[in-house]
Design a protein around this motif. Structure first.
Motif, PDB file in Angstrom:
ATOM      1  N   ASP A  99       0.827  -1.214   0.000  1.00  0.00           N
ATOM      2  CA  ASP A  99       0.000   0.000   0.000  1.00  0.00           C
ATOM      3  C   ASP A  99       0.858   1.261   0.000  1.00  0.00           C
ATOM      4  O   ASP A  99       0.531   2.243  -0.643  1.00  0.00           O
ATOM      5  N   LYS A 125      -1.151   5.654 -10.123  1.00  0.00           N
ATOM      6  CA  LYS A 125      -2.419   5.278  -9.482  1.00  0.00           C
ATOM      7  C   LYS A 125      -3.505   6.299  -9.802  1.00  0.00           C
ATOM      8  O   LYS A 125      -4.637   5.941 -10.133  1.00  0.00           O
ATOM      9  N   GLU A 129      -6.909   5.459 -11.914  1.00  0.00           N
ATOM     10  CA  GLU A 129      -8.208   5.656 -11.266  1.00  0.00           C
ATOM     11  C   GLU A 129      -9.051   6.703 -11.990  1.00  0.00           C
ATOM     12  O   GLU A 129     -10.271   6.564 -12.062  1.00  0.00           O
ATOM     13  N   GLY A 133     -10.140   2.824 -13.759  1.00  0.00           N
ATOM     14  CA  GLY A 133      -9.489   1.541 -13.507  1.00  0.00           C
ATOM     15  C   GLY A 133      -8.960   1.423 -12.093  1.00  0.00           C
ATOM     16  O   GLY A 133      -9.176   2.294 -11.251  1.00  0.00           O
ATOM     17  N   ARG A 134      -8.262   0.323 -11.867  1.00  0.00           N
ATOM     18  CA  ARG A 134      -7.645   0.043 -10.567  1.00  0.00           C
ATOM     19  C   ARG A 134      -6.243  -0.471 -10.817  1.00  0.00           C
ATOM     20  O   ARG A 134      -5.952  -1.031 -11.868  1.00  0.00           O
ATOM     21  N   GLY A 136      -2.815  -2.505  -8.712  1.00  0.00           N
ATOM     22  CA  GLY A 136      -2.318  -3.194  -7.532  1.00  0.00           C
ATOM     23  C   GLY A 136      -1.003  -3.881  -7.857  1.00  0.00           C
ATOM     24  O   GLY A 136      -0.549  -3.885  -8.999  1.00  0.00           O
ATOM     25  N   PHE A 149      -3.026  -3.556 -13.716  1.00  0.00           N
ATOM     26  CA  PHE A 149      -3.969  -2.444 -13.741  1.00  0.00           C
ATOM     27  C   PHE A 149      -5.008  -2.653 -14.834  1.00  0.00           C
ATOM     28  O   PHE A 149      -4.754  -3.336 -15.822  1.00  0.00           O
ATOM     29  N   THR A 150      -6.177  -2.085 -14.589  1.00  0.00           N
ATOM     30  CA  THR A 150      -7.236  -2.149 -15.601  1.00  0.00           C
ATOM     31  C   THR A 150      -7.307  -0.808 -16.313  1.00  0.00           C
ATOM     32  O   THR A 150      -7.062   0.245 -15.719  1.00  0.00           O
TER      33      THR A 150
END
Length: 177
Positions: A99, A125, A129, A133-134, A136, A149-150
């Motif tokens: 994180d 990030k 976003e 998308g996201r 990680g 990532f999307t």
């Protein structure tokens, strides 16, 4: 980021990735492997390029042996999104810090050891976003890192006011007498 509107355009992701790798000028033994399938999509090319540039650049910068390292790019269909991955065979990241790496000005190395500002992944990030998308990471110390990532297949539709709201906004409002 996000202050100036940038037009969406057709992006050949394979071509984009080749340009990113060429711009990073990795050592001759450092390999970036592309999958068989990479899409063509209409999106903000500058932002997608920034995401890939940062992730691939980090794989190179933080690798113990960048002269022999490997990065594998992946792409899968995820409904309304593409699921991209950037996987390296570097030193990995302890799950305790997963994180933290996305927080601005946070680095996992001493600032005088490697040139790092701690803003790259925070920007990545934010870009991902903003596209809906996201992002990680999957990693463990000594086992490389895989950033996933999307990214939307289609640009977000511009919202227009509802007809009733638009009519009300255009109607004359009586002034008090």
């Amino acid at each position: 980021m996000g202050r100036v509107a940038q037009a969406d355009e057709t992006v050949f992701v394979r071509t984009l990735l080749r340009e990113v790798v060429d711009s990073l000028n990795p050592p001759a033994g450092f390999k970036v492997e592309l999958p068989f399938f990479l899409p063509t999509l209409v999106t903000n090319v500058v932002q997608l390029q920034q995401v890939f540039t940062n992730l691939i650049s980090n794989a190179l910068k933080y690798h113990d042996h960048p002269e022999t390292g490997t990065v594998q790019i992946g792409c899968d269909d995820a409904g309304e999104f593409y699921l991209f991955s950037v996987k390296d065979d570097g030193p990995g990241i302890d799950p305790e810090y997963h994180d933290r790496i996305f927080v601005i000005f946070q680095t996992l190395t001493e600032r005088d050891t490697l040139e790092s500002t701690g803003v790259g992944l925070a920007i990545v990030k934010k870009i991902v976003e903003r596209q809906g998308g996201r992002i990680g990471v999957k990693s463990a110390e000594g086992q490389g890192a895989k950033f996933v990532f999307t990214w939307p297949k289609h640009p977000p539709k511009v919202k227009t006011p509802a007809p009733a709201m638009a009519a009300a906004a255009n109607s004359a409002v009586p002034l008090p007498t």
